[in-house]
Design a protein around this motif. Structure first.
Motif, PDB file in Angstrom:
ATOM      1  N   TYR A  12      42.247  45.386  42.327  1.00 52.89           N
ATOM      2  CA  TYR A  12      43.306  45.332  41.313  1.00 52.89           C
ATOM      3  C   TYR A  12      42.810  46.030  40.059  1.00 52.89           C
ATOM      4  CZ  TYR A  12      45.655  41.813  44.153  1.00 52.89           C
ATOM      5  OH  TYR A  12      46.295  41.155  45.166  1.00 52.89           O
ATOM      6  N   TYR A  14      44.436  47.157  36.033  1.00 55.63           N
ATOM      7  CA  TYR A  14      45.550  47.355  35.114  1.00 55.63           C
ATOM      8  C   TYR A  14      45.016  47.493  33.695  1.00 55.63           C
ATOM      9  CZ  TYR A  14      45.298  42.208  34.353  1.00 55.63           C
ATOM     10  OH  TYR A  14      44.894  40.921  34.094  1.00 55.63           O
ATOM     11  N   VAL A 158      46.756  36.876  35.216  1.00 62.74           N
ATOM     12  CA  VAL A 158      47.180  37.233  36.566  1.00 62.74           C
ATOM     13  C   VAL A 158      48.139  36.222  37.197  1.00 62.74           C
ATOM     14  CG1 VAL A 158      45.064  38.524  36.995  1.00 62.74           C
ATOM     15  CG2 VAL A 158      45.144  36.100  37.606  1.00 62.74           C
ATOM     16  N   LYS A 159      48.647  35.294  36.406  1.00 57.13           N
ATOM     17  CA  LYS A 159      49.478  34.239  36.976  1.00 57.13           C
ATOM     18  C   LYS A 159      50.948  34.413  36.625  1.00 57.13           C
ATOM     19  CE  LYS A 159      45.836  30.841  36.214  1.00 57.13           C
ATOM     20  NZ  LYS A 159      45.544  29.511  35.658  1.00 57.13           N
ATOM     21  N   ASN A 160      51.782  33.812  37.437  1.00 59.55           N
ATOM     22  CA  ASN A 160      53.198  33.698  37.110  1.00 59.55           C
ATOM     23  C   ASN A 160      53.664  32.361  37.670  1.00 59.55           C
ATOM     24  OD1 ASN A 160      54.081  33.996  39.923  1.00 59.55           O
ATOM     25  ND2 ASN A 160      53.426  36.113  39.691  1.00 59.55           N
ATOM     26  N   THR A 173      52.646  32.563  41.878  1.00 63.36           N
ATOM     27  CA  THR A 173      51.619  33.309  42.618  1.00 63.36           C
ATOM     28  C   THR A 173      50.577  33.850  41.642  1.00 63.36           C
ATOM     29  OG1 THR A 173      52.563  35.552  42.437  1.00 63.36           O
ATOM     30  CG2 THR A 173      53.414  34.166  44.219  1.00 63.36           C
ATOM     31  N   PHE A 174      49.490  34.296  42.186  1.00 62.70           N
ATOM     32  CA  PHE A 174      48.544  35.118  41.438  1.00 62.70           C
ATOM     33  C   PHE A 174      48.926  36.563  41.733  1.00 62.70           C
ATOM     34  CE2 PHE A 174      46.264  31.157  42.027  1.00 62.70           C
ATOM     35  CZ  PHE A 174      45.694  30.954  40.789  1.00 62.70           C
ATOM     36  N   PRO A 176      48.587  40.199  39.604  1.00 57.50           N
ATOM     37  CA  PRO A 176      48.341  40.965  38.386  1.00 57.50           C
ATOM     38  C   PRO A 176      49.471  41.947  38.091  1.00 57.50           C
ATOM     39  CG  PRO A 176      46.401  40.928  39.798  1.00 57.50           C
ATOM     40  CD  PRO A 176      47.525  40.358  40.600  1.00 57.50           C
ATOM     41  N   VAL A 244      40.422  38.445  29.740  1.00 60.40           N
ATOM     42  CA  VAL A 244      40.332  39.426  30.829  1.00 60.40           C
ATOM     43  C   VAL A 244      38.936  39.389  31.463  1.00 60.40           C
ATOM     44  CG1 VAL A 244      40.144  41.935  31.101  1.00 60.40           C
ATOM     45  CG2 VAL A 244      42.181  40.944  30.022  1.00 60.40           C
ATOM     46  N   ILE A 247      38.513  36.334  33.711  1.00 61.36           N
ATOM     47  CA  ILE A 247      39.165  36.512  35.015  1.00 61.36           C
ATOM     48  C   ILE A 247      38.315  37.400  35.918  1.00 61.36           C
ATOM     49  CG2 ILE A 247      41.151  37.576  36.167  1.00 61.36           C
ATOM     50  CD1 ILE A 247      42.797  36.702  33.640  1.00 61.36           C
ATOM     51  N   ARG A 248      37.851  38.520  35.344  1.00 67.30           N
ATOM     52  CA  ARG A 248      37.107  39.506  36.131  1.00 67.30           C
ATOM     53  C   ARG A 248      35.812  38.925  36.679  1.00 67.30           C
ATOM     54  NH1 ARG A 248      37.341  43.885  32.870  1.00 67.30           N
ATOM     55  NH2 ARG A 248      35.715  43.071  31.527  1.00 67.30           N
ATOM     56  N   PRO A 252      39.208  35.297  40.294  1.00 66.92           N
ATOM     57  CA  PRO A 252      40.491  35.629  39.664  1.00 66.92           C
ATOM     58  C   PRO A 252      41.674  34.833  40.209  1.00 66.92           C
ATOM     59  CG  PRO A 252      39.291  37.626  40.200  1.00 66.92           C
ATOM     60  CD  PRO A 252      38.530  36.483  40.807  1.00 66.92           C
ATOM     61  N   PHE A 253      41.684  34.579  41.512  1.00 66.03           N
ATOM     62  CA  PHE A 253      42.831  33.888  42.092  1.00 66.03           C
ATOM     63  C   PHE A 253      42.516  32.416  42.367  1.00 66.03           C
ATOM     64  CE2 PHE A 253      45.062  37.916  43.973  1.00 66.03           C
ATOM     65  CZ  PHE A 253      45.163  38.425  42.695  1.00 66.03           C
ATOM     66  N   GLU A 254      41.411  31.944  41.776  1.00 64.63           N
ATOM     67  CA  GLU A 254      41.070  30.512  41.811  1.00 64.63           C
ATOM     68  C   GLU A 254      41.079  29.911  43.219  1.00 64.63           C
ATOM     69  OE1 GLU A 254      43.527  28.574  38.806  1.00 64.63           O
ATOM     70  OE2 GLU A 254      43.133  30.176  37.387  1.00 64.63           O
TER      71      GLU A 254
END
Lengths: 388, 388
Positions: A12, A14, A158-160, A173-174, A176, A244, A247-248, A252-254
């Motif tokens: 990923y 961005y 990276v979350k929503n 979801t996770f 990005p 950031v 997360i990196r 990142p997606f726990e």
């Protein structure tokens, strides 16, 4: 028995652009971004969903956006409808808004190579990001956060997600974004509460990770309270940078038991809920930080001198340190909050406390009596203020 | 303007276990899998959702599952409800079933460290996988595919999804399972159509990637048609292996323009829809493969001799090569199918054709007249068969 082993990595990448007047045709940030996606053979589409409250403060924005995109027609095609959504947490409680977004994505033929742009505060970005993430298994999503809180924290992550039966972010979801555009000028129309709110996340990250950033906030608390834009620009950039980086360098997606940056958040989530979101997220986080700092002193980690510095800077910024709902029902609600926090993240309870300013430490249990004493401490502090 | 660049990789790993009598307590495949997740401090939960049609063919299964999990209580705790779902594509059309799964995940406190197991054919696995993927931003998902098609293709892959307003897989995510358990004995109760159906995906992958596997299918077509289990076991393993390898070496979440393994699928999707899913996926894929092979000859790629070998093996397995719906409405429907296929994948139209047996080749356009001629060719072939 035979076994096939599957292993792969998904990359990923961005960028987060810090700019001013994003939709001024003289600003080519968006143009050059879309230019990097240019490909012969088809024209990508763009669908924009925007926070209606924000739009009301920027009545000229719709025309500016149309004008800007008409100058980009060699690169992308803006669909004719601007999806206007009610802002704030309520947007995440209404499944009909999710449906409206998915229908717009379908109606305008937005595919996996097209873009859905969300413009608004954290709640709108969470909602739009979720709809984009699950349509066609993920159309490209761009975030344009319009609050301090979303520019320095959730919007760059990276979350929503949306709420489900009163459970915050139960569905999500996770995923990005493909880009984030932080426009400083968008913050000018924020009310003081929302201007201030985002600073709580900066205090949080400074306290657990970066003593010198905390000291910078101490020095600049006055300027921040007085809405100095350039000082805020630095705060947002530094906070986003640390977010950031966290997360990196983590998970990142726990997937595992590593935690998000959630110091002060377990009580904050519950307080937001108990006050029916009258206490806004940043305000609740400020109180949650105060609570966990007091608790950190009570378990012999943080010193009292450090605690006083922290409470002072939180107050200087204009935050309350306490809310009566914290003490309601003999603190039972708060204990439930701890349980719900564990359930949402899953697995073993893990709470971040402070070892010292600039260094967090994880613990796996909290003592209910000490939590109650910490609430009492803040209540007393609050009562003294009222008298003083 | 300042820019922050975010870059990270997310690692995924999962195993596909090929076994027999998975829920026999003498089989320790599941036990050792859950053992690898054991962690002090909390007990992970397991929620199972199962295809009701499959369960009806295995009336003793529920008791077997309960018995098996009662022997695993040191490792995981099975929740008291087995979620029974209607099987087949209809499950993906009913949003109420998605809601039912999400509610069960909520009610039983399944968190990101617990497991949701889907047992059934591809449609059930798609539905359960989607509900698991978006609850708490992803609870751990285990797939137990019960059809040839799901054991050798979709079940070992990384996609999930449900239909939306008649659009196949409009909502979904890319979310790898944490494990896949392929139980050969589950295939015994399949009807002949579903036993055969999954072989279409093996033909597909052999044709575009592996000539020697195609020749193996030619040699074993009779045994496969006669439901030889050991021959089927090899076919499933080899097909799954190639599917997994394709995902790993490509673009697993299809961010770019790389394609999934979808030879023969553009017409297949449309045919399923046009026949209201009376033609099942594997049957439609067999016809779609036949169509694209004829087309490949017409554009001078594949030789006619190769085409005849392909059509022969498809027929030997018991598949039809044609369906009257292909020709309906002057082939307009089929042209729409091409358009919808492009939209779902997004970007430029990309269709896989055959260069020769064992080697696919991508093209970016298809000629409507040649498609119509190819349909006519298969119709003639079909008419001859009817007469013969």
């Amino acid at each position: 028995m035979q076994i096939l082993q599957q292993t792969f990595q998904v990359p990923y990448t961005y960028s987060i652009f810090f700019t001013k007047r994003l939709f001024d045709v003289a600003n080519d940030t968006l143009r050059s971004f879309f230019g990097s996606f240019s490909q012969a053979g088809f024209q990508r589409k763009v669908l924009i969903a925007i926070d209606g409250g924000f739009l009301a403060h920027h009545p000229q924005l719709q025309e500016e956006i149309n004008h800007y995109f008409s100058s980009l027609e060699d690169l992308v095609k803006l669909v004719p409808q601007l999806v206007v959504l009610p802002g704030g947490e309520a947007a995440k409680n209404d499944p009909a808004l999710f449906d409206e977004l998915v229908e717009a994505i379908d109606n305008y033929g937005i595919d996996r190579h097209s873009f859905v742009i969300g413009i608004g505060g954290g709640a709108i970005l969470d909602l739009v990001g979720y709809a984009a993430a699950v349509s066609h298994r993920g159309v490209k999503h761009i975030r344009i956060p319009t609050t301090v809180l979303s520019q320095n924290d959730s919007g760059v992550g990276v979350k929503n997600g949306i709420n489900y039966r009163g459970k915050k972010n139960f569905l999500g979801t996770f995923a990005p974004p493909v880009a984030v555009f932080n426009d400083l000028t968008f913050l000018q129309t924020l009310d003081d509460r929302d201007w201030r709110g985002g600073i709580a996340e900066a205090i949080k990250v400074a306290l657990i990770k970066d003593q010198s950033f905390f000291e910078w906030i101490e020095v600049n608390a006055e300027a921040l309270a007085q809405r100095n834009e350039e000082v805020m620009a630095y705060l947002i950039h530094r906070c986003a940078e640390m977010h950031v980086e966290h997360i990196r360098s983590g998970d990142p997606f726990e997937f595992g038991s590593s935690r998000p940056l959630d110091f002060g958040h377990w009580a904050a989530h519950k307080l937001e809920y108990l006050t029916d979101f009258q206490v806004r997220h940043g305000e609740a986080v400020a109180i949650g930080i105060a609570l966990d700092c007091v608790y950190s002193v009570k378990v012999g980690k943080l010193t009292d001198a450090e605690l006083q510095r922290i409470l002072t800077v939180i107050q200087k910024l204009g935050f309350d340190l306490y809310h009566p709902k914290l003490a309601e029902n003999d603190k039972i609600n708060l204990r439930n909050g701890l349980q719900e926090f564990r359930e949402h993240l899953g697995g073993r309870l893990t709470i971040m406390l402070l070892d010292r300013i600039g260094k967090g430490v994880e613990v796996h249990e909290m003592d209910a009596n000490l939590i109650a004493e910490s609430v009492d401490y803040l209540e007393g502090h609050y009562a003294n203020l009222m008298v003083g």
